[in-house]
Design an enzyme around this catalytic site. Structure first.
Site, PDB file in Angstrom:
ATOM      1  N   ILE A  55       0.725  -1.220  -0.046  1.00  0.00           N
ATOM      2  CA  ILE A  55      -0.112   0.020  -0.009  1.00  0.00           C
ATOM      3  C   ILE A  55       0.737   1.309   0.097  1.00  0.00           C
ATOM      4  O   ILE A  55       0.332   2.386  -0.141  1.00  0.00           O
ATOM      5  CB  ILE A  55      -1.080  -0.013   1.307  1.00  0.00           C
ATOM      6  CG1 ILE A  55      -0.419   0.428   2.474  1.00  0.00           C
ATOM      7  CG2 ILE A  55      -1.717  -1.011   1.292  1.00  0.00           C
ATOM      8  CD1 ILE A  55      -1.418   0.791   3.453  1.00  0.00           C
ATOM      9  N   SER A  56       2.100   1.038   0.168  1.00  0.00           N
ATOM     10  CA  SER A  56       3.211   2.430   0.409  1.00  0.00           C
ATOM     11  C   SER A  56       4.009   2.632  -0.818  1.00  0.00           C
ATOM     12  O   SER A  56       4.607   3.357  -0.987  1.00  0.00           O
ATOM     13  CB  SER A  56       3.794   2.238   1.599  1.00  0.00           C
ATOM     14  OG  SER A  56       2.959   2.468   2.784  1.00  0.00           O
ATOM     15  N   ASN A 136       3.341  -2.375   8.078  1.00  0.00           N
ATOM     16  CA  ASN A 136       4.199  -1.363   7.472  1.00  0.00           C
ATOM     17  C   ASN A 136       4.863  -0.267   8.703  1.00  0.00           C
ATOM     18  O   ASN A 136       4.269  -0.346   9.654  1.00  0.00           O
ATOM     19  CB  ASN A 136       3.685  -0.531   6.693  1.00  0.00           C
ATOM     20  CG  ASN A 136       3.248  -1.088   5.269  1.00  0.00           C
ATOM     21  OD1 ASN A 136       3.665  -2.000   4.993  1.00  0.00           O
ATOM     22  ND2 ASN A 136       2.151  -0.473   4.684  1.00  0.00           N
ATOM     23  N   ASP A 138       6.140   2.849   8.030  1.00  0.00           N
ATOM     24  CA  ASP A 138       6.076   3.980   7.514  1.00  0.00           C
ATOM     25  C   ASP A 138       5.302   4.992   8.324  1.00  0.00           C
ATOM     26  O   ASP A 138       5.386   6.207   8.162  1.00  0.00           O
ATOM     27  CB  ASP A 138       6.031   4.308   6.226  1.00  0.00           C
ATOM     28  CG  ASP A 138       4.827   3.387   5.664  1.00  0.00           C
ATOM     29  OD1 ASP A 138       3.640   3.754   6.399  1.00  0.00           O
ATOM     30  OD2 ASP A 138       4.635   2.816   4.614  1.00  0.00           O
ATOM     31  N   HIS A 155       4.736  -4.110  13.307  1.00  0.00           N
ATOM     32  CA  HIS A 155       6.458  -4.360  13.177  1.00  0.00           C
ATOM     33  C   HIS A 155       7.131  -2.985  13.801  1.00  0.00           C
ATOM     34  O   HIS A 155       8.192  -2.816  13.260  1.00  0.00           O
ATOM     35  CB  HIS A 155       6.760  -4.764  11.590  1.00  0.00           C
ATOM     36  CG  HIS A 155       6.330  -6.138  11.326  1.00  0.00           C
ATOM     37  ND1 HIS A 155       6.545  -6.371   9.740  1.00  0.00           N
ATOM     38  CD2 HIS A 155       5.866  -7.137  11.866  1.00  0.00           C
ATOM     39  CE1 HIS A 155       5.842  -7.735   9.907  1.00  0.00           C
ATOM     40  NE2 HIS A 155       5.454  -8.206  11.063  1.00  0.00           N
ATOM     41  N   CYS A 187      25.279   4.168  21.041  1.00  0.00           N
ATOM     42  CA  CYS A 187      24.796   4.241  22.200  1.00  0.00           C
ATOM     43  C   CYS A 187      25.457   5.544  22.899  1.00  0.00           C
ATOM     44  O   CYS A 187      26.882   5.357  22.968  1.00  0.00           O
ATOM     45  CB  CYS A 187      24.703   3.258  23.027  1.00  0.00           C
ATOM     46  SG  CYS A 187      23.904   3.302  24.612  1.00  0.00           S
ATOM     47  N   SER A 230       2.021  -9.813   0.726  1.00  0.00           N
ATOM     48  CA  SER A 230       2.493 -11.154   0.275  1.00  0.00           C
ATOM     49  C   SER A 230       2.142 -12.405   1.315  1.00  0.00           C
ATOM     50  O   SER A 230       2.125 -13.556   0.958  1.00  0.00           O
ATOM     51  CB  SER A 230       3.879 -11.405  -0.176  1.00  0.00           C
ATOM     52  OG  SER A 230       4.674 -11.344   0.844  1.00  0.00           O
TER      53      SER A 230
HETATM   54  P1  CNA Z   1       6.160  -7.717   0.909  1.00  0.00           P
HETATM   55  O1  CNA Z   1       6.386  -9.308   1.310  1.00  0.00           O
HETATM   56  O2  CNA Z   1       7.191  -7.096   0.157  1.00  0.00           O
HETATM   57  O3  CNA Z   1       4.840  -7.968   0.017  1.00  0.00           O
HETATM   58  C1  CNA Z   1       4.151  -6.945  -0.831  1.00  0.00           C
HETATM   59  C2  CNA Z   1       2.936  -7.399  -1.379  1.00  0.00           C
HETATM   60  O4  CNA Z   1       2.359  -6.131  -2.142  1.00  0.00           O
HETATM   61  C3  CNA Z   1       3.324  -8.172  -2.747  1.00  0.00           C
HETATM   62  O5  CNA Z   1       2.509  -9.290  -2.764  1.00  0.00           O
HETATM   63  C4  CNA Z   1       3.344  -7.263  -3.897  1.00  0.00           C
HETATM   64  O6  CNA Z   1       2.970  -7.888  -4.958  1.00  0.00           O
HETATM   65  C5  CNA Z   1       2.206  -6.395  -3.450  1.00  0.00           C
HETATM   66  N1  CNA Z   1       2.249  -4.897  -4.193  1.00  0.00           N
HETATM   67  C6  CNA Z   1       3.497  -4.014  -4.024  1.00  0.00           C
HETATM   68  N2  CNA Z   1       2.872  -3.004  -4.525  1.00  0.00           N
HETATM   69  C7  CNA Z   1       1.720  -3.068  -4.728  1.00  0.00           C
HETATM   70  C8  CNA Z   1       0.385  -2.084  -5.235  1.00  0.00           C
HETATM   71  N3  CNA Z   1       0.951  -0.759  -5.547  1.00  0.00           N
HETATM   72  N4  CNA Z   1      -0.767  -2.673  -5.389  1.00  0.00           N
HETATM   73  C9  CNA Z   1      -0.921  -3.839  -4.961  1.00  0.00           C
HETATM   74  N5  CNA Z   1      -0.069  -4.800  -4.461  1.00  0.00           N
HETATM   75  C10 CNA Z   1       1.324  -4.278  -4.427  1.00  0.00           C
HETATM   76  O7  CNA Z   1       5.648  -7.145   2.043  1.00  0.00           O
HETATM   77  P2  CNA Z   1       4.672  -7.630   3.241  1.00  0.00           P
HETATM   78  O8  CNA Z   1       4.127  -6.313   3.768  1.00  0.00           O
HETATM   79  O9  CNA Z   1       3.879  -8.841   2.991  1.00  0.00           O
HETATM   80  O10 CNA Z   1       6.073  -8.190   4.338  1.00  0.00           O
HETATM   81  C11 CNA Z   1       6.032  -7.903   5.437  1.00  0.00           C
HETATM   82  C12 CNA Z   1       7.385  -6.990   5.797  1.00  0.00           C
HETATM   83  C13 CNA Z   1       7.634  -5.813   4.694  1.00  0.00           C
HETATM   84  C14 CNA Z   1       7.226  -6.131   7.084  1.00  0.00           C
HETATM   85  O11 CNA Z   1       8.246  -6.432   7.992  1.00  0.00           O
HETATM   86  C15 CNA Z   1       7.277  -4.707   6.708  1.00  0.00           C
HETATM   87  O12 CNA Z   1       7.707  -3.975   7.836  1.00  0.00           O
HETATM   88  C16 CNA Z   1       8.094  -4.531   5.443  1.00  0.00           C
HETATM   89  N6  CNA Z   1       8.024  -3.386   4.806  1.00  0.00           N
HETATM   90  C17 CNA Z   1       7.457  -2.420   5.115  1.00  0.00           C
HETATM   91  C18 CNA Z   1       7.381  -1.161   4.356  1.00  0.00           C
HETATM   92  C19 CNA Z   1       6.828   0.223   4.708  1.00  0.00           C
HETATM   93  O13 CNA Z   1       6.809   0.339   5.815  1.00  0.00           O
HETATM   94  N7  CNA Z   1       6.201   1.043   3.671  1.00  0.00           N
HETATM   95  C20 CNA Z   1       8.138  -1.157   3.050  1.00  0.00           C
HETATM   96  C21 CNA Z   1       8.768  -2.659   2.813  1.00  0.00           C
HETATM   97  C22 CNA Z   1       8.801  -3.505   3.593  1.00  0.00           C
END
Ligand code: CNA
Length: 356
Positions: A55-56, A136, A138, A155, A187, A230
């Protein structure tokens, strides 16, 4: 207690029915209508949402696992023992430099909430958001206006930091400087010298204690929406499985995830989150509200000059690779030692079995 475990993954497409797997945005109209009817008729008043990195991505923060654009593919030049190591507490304790080298490019700094974040705030404004679990870090859902008491940052987030070793807090201004320069902050306590870490849950660390309590909110759901994840990292990945049978679960994601689509009442909207929520908002007659709320949220997010002229992830990685040998003193021998250490750790974790 739940631990963030990058080894405990759920295979994609697990048992996904053919019918569900073939749905795309264009062919989903009847299923979307059933969800819209449920909301409009008042049958869905307690919506539980689970969001992830997807979503980000529209805000400019790459996710982890998307091929080519995801962080893990981009980290290849660093030749880490495995990509997740950059966020593993054991690796960080030896080698915090890669984390700080990319921190500026990962920090939400001046990034604005997306229309999907605004959709979450709109659900809250309409008293339909029962609870939001986000993986997320962020904080963009908060920037969009989702009330903090409705959110569990499973997280953690970037809003505070402490020494990973002695747990002493560390000042915000020094942390901002560290993120801006890419230098590891250490630290300030006499004799400690532990690396400072944002209060983000790394692999191998415990999730916030409230997770167990808040998990129960899923049982209260009369609709669940899962977006941009994912579903490959436990324990959040198991939340959709807690939704009571007969309660619809909606997946809005670029690809299929977990077992979403297995139940008759599941709806899978494959495509971008932003397109998916716009489509839902249109069908609900909420488009104007959504646009207004989004515009307000974007305007309200003040620019933080600390992060002006942000360096891209590719630039950060290139800089680290160039300076790696001299600066980090990661010799091949050191690397082999770390690999052995982490392999042993994982074998122990796998032998212990899945997290409770
Ligand atoms: P992931 O495993 O990277 O999965 C992301 C999913 O989103 C995948 O299935 C992609 O195909 C899908 N995707 C990517 N962009 C889009 C979009 N625009 N529209 C629709 N689907 C999309 O990430 P998860 O969140 O599942 O994994 C968990 C991790 C990622 C956590 O530990 C988070 O802290 C961590 N994370 C967070 C951020 C953030 O805070 N923005 C960024 C990257 C990773």
């Amino acid at each position: 207690m739940h631990w963030l475990d990058c080894q405990q993954t759920i295979p994609k497409l697990e048992g996904m029915s053919d019918q569900a797997s073939n749905h795309t945005m264009a062919s989903m109209e009847p299923e979307i209508q059933s969800i819209v009817h449920r909301i409009k008729s008042g049958k869905a008043k307690r919506i539980v949402v689970l969001t992830g990195a997807g979503i980000s991505t529209g805000a400019g923060i790459p996710d982890f696992r998307s091929p080519n654009t995801g962080l893990y593919d981009k980290l290849a030049p660093l030749r880490l023992p495995y990509p997740e190591a950059i966020f593993h507490i054991n690796y960080f304790s030896h080698t915090p430099e890669p984390f700080y080298a990319i921190a500026r490019a990962r920090h939400p700094g001046n990034l604005k909430p997306t229309v999907t974040h605004a959709f979450l705030a709109l659900l809250a404004k309409k008293n339909l958001l029962h609870f939001l679990f986000t993986r997320n870090i962020d904080g963009l859902e908060q920037d969009a206006g989702v009330p903090t008491e409705k959110v569990l940052w499973a997280h953690g987030n970037w809003k505070s930091q402490h020494c990973y070793k002695c747990k002493s807090p560390y000042p915000d201004d020094l942390m901002n400087k560290a993120i801006r320069t890419g230098e590891v902050p250490y630290c300030l306590e006499t004799g400690c010298r532990g690396a400072v870490k944002p209060n983000v849950v790394f692999f191998g660390q415990a999730l916030p204690a409230e997770f167990d309590e808040k998990e129960k909110e899923v049982l209260e759901a009369d609709l669940m929406i899962v977006m941009g994840t994912s579903l490959r990292v436990a324990p959040c990945s198991r939340l959709p499985g807690l939704v009571k049978k007969g309660i619809p679960r909606v997946l809005i994601n670029n690809e299929k995830a977990g077992d979403l689509g297995n139940r008759d009442e599941d709806v899978c909207i494959l495509g971008s989150c932003d397109d998916g929520v716009r489509q839902l908002a249109d069908a609900l007659g909420w488009r104007e509200d959504l646009t207004d709320l989004w515009n307000e949220a974007v305007a309200a997010k003040k620019d933080d000059e600390t992060f002006e002229g942000g360096t891209s992830l590719d630039e950060c990685i290139e800089k680290l690779v160039n300076g790696m040998k001299d600066k980090m003193k990661v010799s091949d021998g050191h690397k082999r030692m770390l690999e052995n250490h982490l392999n042993n750790k994982f074998e122990q974790m796998i032998a212990k079995g899945p997290a409770p």
